[in-house]
Design a protein around this motif. Structure first.
Motif, PDB file in Angstrom:
ATOM      1  N   VAL A  25       0.979  -1.458   0.128  1.00  0.00           N
ATOM      2  CA  VAL A  25      -0.156  -0.040   0.025  1.00  0.00           C
ATOM      3  C   VAL A  25       0.914   1.652   0.049  1.00  0.00           C
ATOM      4  N   LEU A  26       2.258   1.174   0.769  1.00  0.00           N
ATOM      5  CA  LEU A  26       2.650   2.526   1.086  1.00  0.00           C
ATOM      6  C   LEU A  26       3.270   2.649  -0.692  1.00  0.00           C
ATOM      7  N   ASN A  27       3.909   1.693  -1.373  1.00  0.00           N
ATOM      8  CA  ASN A  27       4.432   1.553  -2.648  1.00  0.00           C
ATOM      9  C   ASN A  27       3.418   2.316  -3.603  1.00  0.00           C
ATOM     10  N   HIS A  28       2.665   1.365  -3.856  1.00  0.00           N
ATOM     11  CA  HIS A  28       1.491   1.829  -4.558  1.00  0.00           C
ATOM     12  C   HIS A  28       0.993   3.949  -4.175  1.00  0.00           C
ATOM     13  N   SER A  29       0.492   4.083  -3.084  1.00  0.00           N
ATOM     14  CA  SER A  29       0.615   5.406  -2.768  1.00  0.00           C
ATOM     15  C   SER A  29       1.952   6.614  -3.119  1.00  0.00           C
ATOM     16  N   VAL A  30       3.079   6.054  -2.946  1.00  0.00           N
ATOM     17  CA  VAL A  30       3.931   6.487  -3.634  1.00  0.00           C
ATOM     18  C   VAL A  30       3.900   6.936  -4.913  1.00  0.00           C
ATOM     19  N   ARG A  31       3.741   5.116  -5.576  1.00  0.00           N
ATOM     20  CA  ARG A  31       3.668   5.822  -6.700  1.00  0.00           C
ATOM     21  C   ARG A  31       2.498   6.706  -7.740  1.00  0.00           C
ATOM     22  N   THR A  32       1.146   6.534  -6.629  1.00  0.00           N
ATOM     23  CA  THR A  32       0.246   7.750  -7.197  1.00  0.00           C
ATOM     24  C   THR A  32       0.832   8.542  -6.912  1.00  0.00           C
ATOM     25  N   TYR A  33       1.604   9.558  -6.082  1.00  0.00           N
ATOM     26  CA  TYR A  33       1.678  10.719  -6.679  1.00  0.00           C
ATOM     27  C   TYR A  33       2.692  11.068  -8.009  1.00  0.00           C
ATOM     28  N   LEU A  34       3.394   9.999  -8.368  1.00  0.00           N
ATOM     29  CA  LEU A  34       4.598  10.826  -9.439  1.00  0.00           C
ATOM     30  C   LEU A  34       3.938  10.096 -10.434  1.00  0.00           C
ATOM     31  N   SER A 133       3.363  -2.286 -16.203  1.00  0.00           N
ATOM     32  CA  SER A 133       4.929  -1.954 -15.160  1.00  0.00           C
ATOM     33  C   SER A 133       6.026  -0.041 -16.081  1.00  0.00           C
ATOM     34  N   THR A 134       5.803   0.489 -14.998  1.00  0.00           N
ATOM     35  CA  THR A 134       6.641   1.542 -15.562  1.00  0.00           C
ATOM     36  C   THR A 134       7.966   1.501 -14.460  1.00  0.00           C
ATOM     37  N   ALA A 135       8.633   2.742 -14.517  1.00  0.00           N
ATOM     38  CA  ALA A 135      10.570   3.042 -14.172  1.00  0.00           C
ATOM     39  C   ALA A 135      10.133   2.953 -12.432  1.00  0.00           C
ATOM     40  N   PHE A 136       9.275   3.665 -12.126  1.00  0.00           N
ATOM     41  CA  PHE A 136       8.133   3.840 -11.209  1.00  0.00           C
ATOM     42  C   PHE A 136       8.401   2.467 -10.038  1.00  0.00           C
ATOM     43  N   GLU A 137       8.036   1.654 -11.377  1.00  0.00           N
ATOM     44  CA  GLU A 137       7.747  -0.161  -9.821  1.00  0.00           C
ATOM     45  C   GLU A 137       9.577  -0.117  -9.791  1.00  0.00           C
ATOM     46  N   GLU A 138      10.555   0.159 -10.393  1.00  0.00           N
ATOM     47  CA  GLU A 138      11.898  -0.792 -10.670  1.00  0.00           C
ATOM     48  C   GLU A 138      12.543  -0.500  -9.011  1.00  0.00           C
ATOM     49  N   VAL A 139      12.038   1.427  -8.448  1.00  0.00           N
ATOM     50  CA  VAL A 139      12.917   1.852  -7.106  1.00  0.00           C
ATOM     51  C   VAL A 139      10.688   1.799  -6.065  1.00  0.00           C
ATOM     52  N   TYR A 140       9.758   1.416  -6.356  1.00  0.00           N
ATOM     53  CA  TYR A 140       8.721   0.967  -5.361  1.00  0.00           C
ATOM     54  C   TYR A 140       7.791   0.040  -6.126  1.00  0.00           C
ATOM     55  N   PRO A 141       8.566  -1.360  -6.100  1.00  0.00           N
ATOM     56  CA  PRO A 141       7.654  -2.693  -6.178  1.00  0.00           C
ATOM     57  C   PRO A 141       6.175  -2.627  -6.312  1.00  0.00           C
ATOM     58  N   ARG A 142       5.483  -3.439  -6.660  1.00  0.00           N
ATOM     59  CA  ARG A 142       4.171  -3.483  -6.257  1.00  0.00           C
ATOM     60  C   ARG A 142       4.198  -4.227  -5.731  1.00  0.00           C
ATOM     61  N   LEU A 143       5.098  -5.527  -5.112  1.00  0.00           N
ATOM     62  CA  LEU A 143       4.648  -6.072  -4.110  1.00  0.00           C
ATOM     63  C   LEU A 143       3.005  -7.251  -3.849  1.00  0.00           C
ATOM     64  N   GLY A 144       2.373  -6.822  -4.903  1.00  0.00           N
ATOM     65  CA  GLY A 144       1.259  -8.101  -5.053  1.00  0.00           C
ATOM     66  C   GLY A 144       0.031  -6.933  -4.722  1.00  0.00           C
ATOM     67  N   ILE A 145       0.099  -5.465  -4.678  1.00  0.00           N
ATOM     68  CA  ILE A 145      -0.681  -4.497  -4.629  1.00  0.00           C
ATOM     69  C   ILE A 145      -2.352  -5.141  -4.644  1.00  0.00           C
ATOM     70  N   GLU A 146      -2.564  -5.781  -5.747  1.00  0.00           N
ATOM     71  CA  GLU A 146      -3.821  -6.110  -6.685  1.00  0.00           C
ATOM     72  C   GLU A 146      -4.253  -6.686  -4.736  1.00  0.00           C
ATOM     73  N   VAL A 147      -3.945  -7.833  -4.999  1.00  0.00           N
ATOM     74  CA  VAL A 147      -4.554  -8.646  -3.663  1.00  0.00           C
ATOM     75  C   VAL A 147      -4.165  -7.925  -2.589  1.00  0.00           C
ATOM     76  N   GLU A 148      -3.366  -7.575  -2.418  1.00  0.00           N
ATOM     77  CA  GLU A 148      -3.043  -7.037  -0.643  1.00  0.00           C
ATOM     78  C   GLU A 148      -4.517  -6.216  -0.230  1.00  0.00           C
ATOM     79  N   LEU A 149      -4.810  -4.747  -1.785  1.00  0.00           N
ATOM     80  CA  LEU A 149      -5.859  -3.482  -1.133  1.00  0.00           C
ATOM     81  C   LEU A 149      -6.659  -4.765  -0.892  1.00  0.00           C
TER      82      LEU A 149
END
Length: 183
Positions: A25-34, A133-149
């Motif tokens: 969720v944290l990584n998704h939130s940061v990617r959302t900002y990016l 997949s985006t360059a943002f995911e290289e720094v903030y990987p998805r980590l299964g956000i679709e399932v976790e959220l």
């Protein structure tokens, strides 16, 4: 290059999110900002970057156990973010913009009409789920956000069905998830 705001308040917001949000969720939130800042730049949308950062990084804070109150996760998250930002001395106008962006981030066709912070937060969320997949995911990987959220939102709704009104996104997730093992 990926840059996040590094002023004291933004670092406190990021620490608050880290303390409460699951890593996906944290990584998704940061990617959302990016994504939101990229969209704003592409489309020439003027906005306050610090307020956008706050809204995006805290938009799913309502999925955290600490903020699992009696209403939808979006509203619980908006209330939690507003309380935190108010305690940090953020002006009421900015707090209200963050509250609105978080409360409406799952409300398509509404969020897009409520000003740049709310619109960009919503568009950033959509971009993170729609663009792959985006360059943002290289720094903030998805980590299964679709399932976790989905797991977090449905678990809250199963404990308290009032958190998932039928016409809401939590309601949709709850109706379409048959068993906890669907995760």
């Amino acid at each position: 290059m990926i840059f996040l705001p590094n002023d004291v308040l933004s670092l406190r917001v990021l620490d608050f999110a880290r303390l409460h949000e699951a890593p996906p969720v944290l990584n998704h939130s940061v990617r959302t900002y990016l994504h939101a800042t990229a969209i704003a730049e592409r489309d020439g949308v003027e906005h306050d970057d610090q307020t956008l950062f706050q809204a995006c990084v805290l938009h799913d804070i309502g999925t955290a156990d600490a903020f699992d109150g009696p209403v939808r996760f979006e509203v619980e998250g908006a209330d939690a973010a507003a309380a935190f930002l108010t305690a940090e001395g953020v002006p009421a106008r900015a707090v209200d913009q963050v509250w609105e962006a978080i409360a409406l981030h799952t409300s398509g066709q509404i969020a897009e009409r409520r000003g740049p912070i709310t619109m960009l937060t919503r568009l950033g969320v959509l971009a993170d789920f729609d663009e792959g997949s985006t360059a943002f995911e290289e720094v903030y990987p998805r980590l299964g956000i679709e399932v976790e959220l989905k797991r977090l939102v449905v678990a809250q709704a199963r404990r308290n069905p009032a958190k998932a009104p039928k016409s809401s996104w939590p309601g949709y997730l709850t109706r379409t998830t048959i068993e906890p093992d669907d995760f």
